[in-house]
Design an enzyme around this catalytic site. Structure first.
Site, PDB file in Angstrom:
ATOM      1  N   GLU A 111       4.199  11.123 -11.745  1.00 27.53           N
ATOM      2  CA  GLU A 111       3.118  10.186 -11.405  1.00 27.53           C
ATOM      3  C   GLU A 111       2.814  10.276  -9.926  1.00 27.53           C
ATOM      4  O   GLU A 111       3.618  10.806  -9.146  1.00 27.53           O
ATOM      5  CB  GLU A 111       3.528   8.753 -11.765  1.00 27.53           C
ATOM      6  CG  GLU A 111       3.347   8.432 -13.235  1.00 27.53           C
ATOM      7  CD  GLU A 111       3.728   7.014 -13.591  1.00 27.53           C
ATOM      8  OE1 GLU A 111       3.862   6.178 -12.677  1.00 27.53           O
ATOM      9  OE2 GLU A 111       3.899   6.735 -14.781  1.00 27.53           O
ATOM     10  N   HIS A 236      -5.100  -0.885 -10.605  1.00 26.29           N
ATOM     11  CA  HIS A 236      -4.823   0.432 -11.196  1.00 26.29           C
ATOM     12  C   HIS A 236      -6.141   1.196 -11.211  1.00 26.29           C
ATOM     13  O   HIS A 236      -7.157   0.674 -11.666  1.00 26.29           O
ATOM     14  CB  HIS A 236      -4.270   0.280 -12.609  1.00 26.29           C
ATOM     15  CG  HIS A 236      -3.641   1.544 -13.119  1.00 26.29           C
ATOM     16  ND1 HIS A 236      -4.374   2.663 -13.420  1.00 26.29           N
ATOM     17  CD2 HIS A 236      -2.346   1.872 -13.339  1.00 26.29           C
ATOM     18  CE1 HIS A 236      -3.548   3.622 -13.821  1.00 26.29           C
ATOM     19  NE2 HIS A 236      -2.315   3.168 -13.784  1.00 26.29           N
ATOM     20  N   ARG A 283      -1.906   4.682  -5.373  1.00 32.51           N
ATOM     21  CA  ARG A 283      -2.969   3.968  -6.101  1.00 32.51           C
ATOM     22  C   ARG A 283      -4.004   3.305  -5.217  1.00 32.51           C
ATOM     23  O   ARG A 283      -5.178   3.227  -5.591  1.00 32.51           O
ATOM     24  CB  ARG A 283      -2.329   2.890  -6.963  1.00 32.51           C
ATOM     25  CG  ARG A 283      -1.685   3.503  -8.126  1.00 32.51           C
ATOM     26  CD  ARG A 283      -1.141   2.490  -9.044  1.00 32.51           C
ATOM     27  NE  ARG A 283      -0.347   3.240 -10.001  1.00 32.51           N
ATOM     28  CZ  ARG A 283       0.461   2.724 -10.860  1.00 32.51           C
ATOM     29  NH1 ARG A 283       0.612   1.421 -10.918  1.00 32.51           N
ATOM     30  NH2 ARG A 283       1.124   3.477 -11.693  1.00 32.51           N
ATOM     31  N   HIS A 344      -3.853  -5.031 -11.627  1.00 37.67           N
ATOM     32  CA  HIS A 344      -2.773  -4.454 -12.437  1.00 37.67           C
ATOM     33  C   HIS A 344      -1.415  -5.065 -12.134  1.00 37.67           C
ATOM     34  O   HIS A 344      -0.670  -5.402 -13.046  1.00 37.67           O
ATOM     35  CB  HIS A 344      -2.760  -2.951 -12.155  1.00 37.67           C
ATOM     36  CG  HIS A 344      -1.766  -2.168 -12.937  1.00 37.67           C
ATOM     37  ND1 HIS A 344      -1.810  -2.116 -14.317  1.00 37.67           N
ATOM     38  CD2 HIS A 344      -0.714  -1.395 -12.554  1.00 37.67           C
ATOM     39  CE1 HIS A 344      -0.822  -1.332 -14.745  1.00 37.67           C
ATOM     40  NE2 HIS A 344      -0.143  -0.901 -13.698  1.00 37.67           N
ATOM     41  N   ARG A 379       2.961  -0.788  -4.495  1.00 39.10           N
ATOM     42  CA  ARG A 379       4.028  -0.361  -5.406  1.00 39.10           C
ATOM     43  C   ARG A 379       3.832   1.079  -5.871  1.00 39.10           C
ATOM     44  O   ARG A 379       2.745   1.482  -6.300  1.00 39.10           O
ATOM     45  CB  ARG A 379       4.053  -1.275  -6.627  1.00 39.10           C
ATOM     46  CG  ARG A 379       5.041  -0.855  -7.693  1.00 39.10           C
ATOM     47  CD  ARG A 379       4.981  -1.783  -8.867  1.00 39.10           C
ATOM     48  NE  ARG A 379       3.751  -1.640  -9.585  1.00 39.10           N
ATOM     49  CZ  ARG A 379       3.608  -0.931 -10.704  1.00 39.10           C
ATOM     50  NH1 ARG A 379       4.635  -0.295 -11.229  1.00 39.10           N
ATOM     51  NH2 ARG A 379       2.448  -0.856 -11.306  1.00 39.10           N
TER      52      ARG A 379
HETATM   53  P1  FAD Z   1       6.267  -9.565 -18.262  1.00 34.73           P
HETATM   54  O1  FAD Z   1       6.658  -8.366 -19.014  1.00 34.73           O
HETATM   55  O2  FAD Z   1       4.835  -9.719 -17.928  1.00 34.73           O
HETATM   56  O3  FAD Z   1       6.748 -10.821 -19.121  1.00 34.73           O
HETATM   57  C1  FAD Z   1       6.379 -12.132 -18.792  1.00 34.73           C
HETATM   58  C2  FAD Z   1       6.893 -13.082 -19.843  1.00 34.73           C
HETATM   59  O4  FAD Z   1       6.758 -14.418 -19.379  1.00 34.73           O
HETATM   60  C3  FAD Z   1       6.154 -13.036 -21.170  1.00 34.73           C
HETATM   61  O5  FAD Z   1       7.106 -13.130 -22.208  1.00 34.73           O
HETATM   62  C4  FAD Z   1       5.298 -14.303 -21.157  1.00 34.73           C
HETATM   63  O6  FAD Z   1       5.036 -14.808 -22.468  1.00 34.73           O
HETATM   64  C5  FAD Z   1       6.229 -15.228 -20.387  1.00 34.73           C
HETATM   65  N1  FAD Z   1       5.579 -16.360 -19.716  1.00 34.73           N
HETATM   66  C6  FAD Z   1       4.693 -16.339 -18.701  1.00 34.73           C
HETATM   67  N2  FAD Z   1       4.378 -17.586 -18.329  1.00 34.73           N
HETATM   68  C7  FAD Z   1       5.092 -18.420 -19.111  1.00 34.73           C
HETATM   69  C8  FAD Z   1       5.195 -19.833 -19.209  1.00 34.73           C
HETATM   70  N3  FAD Z   1       4.497 -20.665 -18.446  1.00 34.73           N
HETATM   71  N4  FAD Z   1       6.055 -20.361 -20.138  1.00 34.73           N
HETATM   72  C9  FAD Z   1       6.751 -19.554 -20.963  1.00 34.73           C
HETATM   73  N5  FAD Z   1       6.674 -18.207 -20.917  1.00 34.73           N
HETATM   74  C10 FAD Z   1       5.863 -17.650 -19.996  1.00 34.73           C
HETATM   75  N6  FAD Z   1       5.390  -0.679 -14.650  1.00 34.73           N
HETATM   76  C11 FAD Z   1       6.178   0.409 -14.662  1.00 34.73           C
HETATM   77  O7  FAD Z   1       7.195   0.447 -13.970  1.00 34.73           O
HETATM   78  N7  FAD Z   1       5.870   1.477 -15.448  1.00 34.73           N
HETATM   79  C12 FAD Z   1       4.775   1.498 -16.249  1.00 34.73           C
HETATM   80  O8  FAD Z   1       4.535   2.457 -16.947  1.00 34.73           O
HETATM   81  C13 FAD Z   1       3.915   0.371 -16.237  1.00 34.73           C
HETATM   82  N8  FAD Z   1       2.792   0.363 -16.972  1.00 34.73           N
HETATM   83  C14 FAD Z   1       2.043  -0.780 -17.011  1.00 34.73           C
HETATM   84  C15 FAD Z   1       0.926  -0.819 -17.842  1.00 34.73           C
HETATM   85  C16 FAD Z   1       0.178  -1.974 -17.942  1.00 34.73           C
HETATM   86  C17 FAD Z   1      -1.026  -2.001 -18.825  1.00 34.73           C
HETATM   87  C18 FAD Z   1       0.549  -3.110 -17.191  1.00 34.73           C
HETATM   88  C19 FAD Z   1      -0.251  -4.367 -17.279  1.00 34.73           C
HETATM   89  C20 FAD Z   1       1.645  -3.071 -16.345  1.00 34.73           C
HETATM   90  C21 FAD Z   1       2.399  -1.909 -16.252  1.00 34.73           C
HETATM   91  N9  FAD Z   1       3.506  -1.840 -15.414  1.00 34.73           N
HETATM   92  C22 FAD Z   1       4.289  -0.724 -15.432  1.00 34.73           C
HETATM   93  C23 FAD Z   1       4.001  -3.025 -14.727  1.00 34.73           C
HETATM   94  C24 FAD Z   1       5.195  -3.588 -15.518  1.00 34.73           C
HETATM   95  O9  FAD Z   1       4.930  -3.446 -16.887  1.00 34.73           O
HETATM   96  C25 FAD Z   1       5.450  -5.036 -15.209  1.00 34.73           C
HETATM   97  O10 FAD Z   1       5.512  -5.242 -13.832  1.00 34.73           O
HETATM   98  C26 FAD Z   1       6.779  -5.497 -15.806  1.00 34.73           C
HETATM   99  O11 FAD Z   1       6.821  -5.176 -17.164  1.00 34.73           O
HETATM  100  C27 FAD Z   1       6.935  -6.988 -15.603  1.00 34.73           C
HETATM  101  O12 FAD Z   1       8.017  -7.450 -16.353  1.00 34.73           O
HETATM  102  P2  FAD Z   1       8.365  -8.979 -16.316  1.00 34.73           P
HETATM  103  O13 FAD Z   1       9.509  -9.156 -17.239  1.00 34.73           O
HETATM  104  O14 FAD Z   1       8.510  -9.432 -14.921  1.00 34.73           O
HETATM  105  O15 FAD Z   1       7.063  -9.729 -16.897  1.00 34.73           O
HETATM  106  C1  SIN Z   2       0.670   3.950 -15.632  1.00 33.08           C
HETATM  107  O1  SIN Z   2       1.195   4.391 -16.656  1.00 33.08           O
HETATM  108  O2  SIN Z   2      -0.231   4.501 -15.024  1.00 33.08           O
HETATM  109  C2  SIN Z   2       1.169   2.638 -15.113  1.00 33.08           C
HETATM  110  C3  SIN Z   2       2.418   2.856 -14.406  1.00 33.08           C
HETATM  111  C4  SIN Z   2       2.737   1.676 -13.553  1.00 33.08           C
HETATM  112  O3  SIN Z   2       1.952   0.751 -13.428  1.00 33.08           O
HETATM  113  O4  SIN Z   2       3.817   1.712 -12.977  1.00 33.08           O
END
Ligand code: FAD
Ligand code: SIN
Length: 528
Positions: A111, A236, A283, A344, A379
């Site tokens: 990437e 993104h 990015r 993103h 990031r």
């Molecule tokens: P999340 O996975 O967003 O989980 C949040 C949780 O909190 C959910 O279960 C939600 O229901 C819960 N929640 C929120 N508010 C409340 C509330 N008030 N009460 C109860 N529950 C609540 N990062 C990478 O490193 N590699 C990738 O390939 C990548 N691809 C991505 C692709 C997309 C489309 C997106 C949007 C992001 C991507 N990212 C990627 C970023 C990465 O996915 C996220 O930063 C990471 O998954 C965040 O994890 P998290 O557990 O902090 O939050």
């Molecule tokens: C992507 O697959 O381009 C997202 C990766 C990331 O947000 O880290």
């Protein structure tokens, strides 16, 4: 109604679930998710998880790439800790049945900003694979209770809800008020962990799910915790542009396989902006280049050309992207894909250590809701699943070592509905949601100016007053509470952007185009 648990984890994404699984089974753990699992940005992740697994790669290389993307603002000690715990995370995931491609040292993806193929993945469905397995694993554990459709409204702190417990100068988190159906349940916990993810819904166009409304950041901010560097919102560069489809992500890994960005004139335009790194520049650089080309041609999208790849290759290695774009009639081996940048990732967040520790005892913040300093001003792709997973592990271990005693002999007041009435016209909430997201998109986007930021703040202040009035007079609903959180986060983003008098990483301010030599963090607290 009151419910008690040893550890309350709010959020069921990568950070929350990893943390839950790492906590010894002798402790009761309750995971809350406002929507059904699998969920969150974790579920949507495509590209993968960056970790050093090959002997040809090194922690130093990964650190250098992270620092370069972070525009010199990465906290080196934090980054070293997270990067060097990566291989342990990869092994732990594999113990839980999540064997990612590249875990054995080869086959990792490439990437932008990475100098090595170190992005471990499961085709382009990495997040789905991780979320489903972590969820299944949690459901097998007798000490873990998952409660879905449970919306955390506010943190409960000693200073506000149980004064008798407040020790001199030291507040303590006691749990959270949680909306379940029409009731608000008081959850009391020895330790509360916010793992609520980012706030992409602050913007009109976002790659995030509808649930990414910055709830945890807003809750912590209201509870008096410092929130850092919120002006660094990552866009993104390549999300599908289509009127009928949510801003579906077109993974950067496709550019890693040679997909090219093309403008209206059919020209590969990255050569004007970053001739060396081209489509794999960081990015912020790519998103600004697309923004600038769109403005130049007066169009609302650019094209991503992956037609050098065969149908069978795309279907085998990029099944998510291929089926996603085919559902709107695009055949990516023949047609360039229309793309637009979209909000993103929230680089800023609640100030926290790598183990999620915060200023308030009994409260941890992990994953995207936290700001550890790992990402600096921008990031590096695939570093957030790494950070979320590592923080989950370290948080669980630190909780196990320092778990405060059970809360006994303390009365915590129940949620008071007062004279609240039901919302009769949902258009009030819907309209405010739409205007907030438009204000943020139009005035606080990829390129900012002081004038637009000041105007945004004025509009958001008016909105905040209305939202606050609704909060005190209406019966709570998820949409209205999310709007309140989005308004809080949006105002913090704008105020942070106005405070930073330079352009660095993801923060590009036309009025201050140069980068300062002195690296400073923007920190806001509720009464500042
Ligand atoms: P999340 O996975 O967003 O989980 C949040 C949780 O909190 C959910 O279960 C939600 O229901 C819960 N929640 C929120 N508010 C409340 C509330 N008030 N009460 C109860 N529950 C609540 N990062 C990478 O490193 N590699 C990738 O390939 C990548 N691809 C991505 C692709 C997309 C489309 C997106 C949007 C992001 C991507 N990212 C990627 C970023 C990465 O996915 C996220 O930063 C990471 O998954 C965040 O994890 P998290 O557990 O902090 O939050
Ligand atoms: C992507 O697959 O381009 C997202 C990766 C990331 O947000 O880290």
């Amino acid at each position: 109604m009151t419910r008690k648990t040893d550890i309350l984890i709010i959020g069921g994404g990568m950070a929350g679930l990893t943390c839950a699984l790492e906590i010894p089974e002798k402790y009761s753990v309750t995971i809350l998710s406002k929507i059904q699992l699998p969920t969150g940005s974790t579920f949507l992740a495509q590209g993968g998880l960056a970790a050093v697994t090959s002997e040809d790669d090194s922690f130093e290389n990964h650190l250098k790439d992270t620092q370069k993307a972070g525009a010199g603002m990465v906290d080196e000690v934090v980054a070293q800790k997270i990067i060097s715990t990566g291989p342990e995370l990869v092994n732990t995931l594999s113990r839980w049945g999540i064997a990612l491609e590249g875990s054995n040292g080869d086959g990792g993806g490439m990437e932008g900003g990475h100098s090595f193929r170190r992005v471990l993945h499961y085709f382009d469905q990495t997040g789905r694979f991780i979320s489903e397995h972590l969820g299944e694993e949690c459901r097998k554990r007798s000490n873990i209770t998952i409660i879905e459709n449970a919306f955390a409204i506010n943190l409960i702190s000693a200073s506000r809800e149980a004064l008798s417990l407040l020790q001199k100068g030291c507040d303590r988190c006691l749990g959270a008020y949680v909306l379940m159906g029409e009731d608000v349940v008081t959850f009391l916990a020895r330790e509360t962990v916010l793992a609520t993810g980012g706030a992409g819904k602050t913007y009109r166009y976002t790659s995030n799910q509808d649930s990414s409304t910055g709830d945890g950041i807003a809750m912590a901010f209201r509870a008096g915790l410092p929130v850092r560097n919120m002006e660094f919102y990552q866009f993104h560069p390549t999300c599908l542009y289509h009127p009928d489809k949510r801003n579906f992500l077109i993974t950067e890994a496709l550019r890693g396989e040679g997909a090219k960005l093309i403008n209206e004139a059919g020209k590969r335009f990255m050569e004007y902006y970053d001739p060396e790194r081209m489509e794999l520049a960081p990015r912020d650089v790519v998103a600004r280049a697309i923004d600038s080309e769109m403005k130049h041609f007066g169009t609302d999208h650019m094209l991503l050309d992956a037609t050098h790849l065969s149908r069978s290759f795309l279907e085998e290695y990029f099944p998510e992207v291929t089926s996603g774009v085919m559902s709107v009639g695009i055949r990516p081996w023949e047609d360039p894909i229309p793309i637009v940048p979209a909000a993103h990732y929230c680089v800023g967040g609640v100030v926290a250590g790598t183990d999620g520790s915060t200023e308030m005892s009994g409260l941890r913040v992990i994953g995207e809701a936290a700001s550890t300093g790992f990402h600096g001003a921008n990031r590096l792709g695939s570093n957030s699943l790494l950070e979320a997973g590592v923080m989950g592990l370290l948080c669980a271990r630190s909780i196990t070592d320092h778990l405060p005693g059970r809360i006994t002999g303390v009365t915590v007041r129940d949620w008071s509905f007062g004279r609240a009435e039901p919302l009769e016209e949902s258009v009030l909430v819907d309209h405010s949601w739409a205007s907030l997201r438009s204000v943020m998109w139009d005035y606080v986007g990829i390129v900012k100016t002081d004038k637009r930021l000041r105007r945004a703040l004025k509009l958001l202040d008016v909105l905040a007053e209305e939202v606050e009035e609704d909060y005190w007079t209406l019966l709570p609903t998820m949409e209205q509470l999310e709007l309140r959180n989005l308004t809080t986060v949006a105002r913090v983003i704008v105020r942070s952007a106005l405070k930073r008098r330079e352009s660095v990483g993801l923060h590009y301010l036309v009025d201050c185009p140069y980068t300062s030599h002195i690296k400073t963090d923007t920190v806001l607290k509720i009464n500042m």
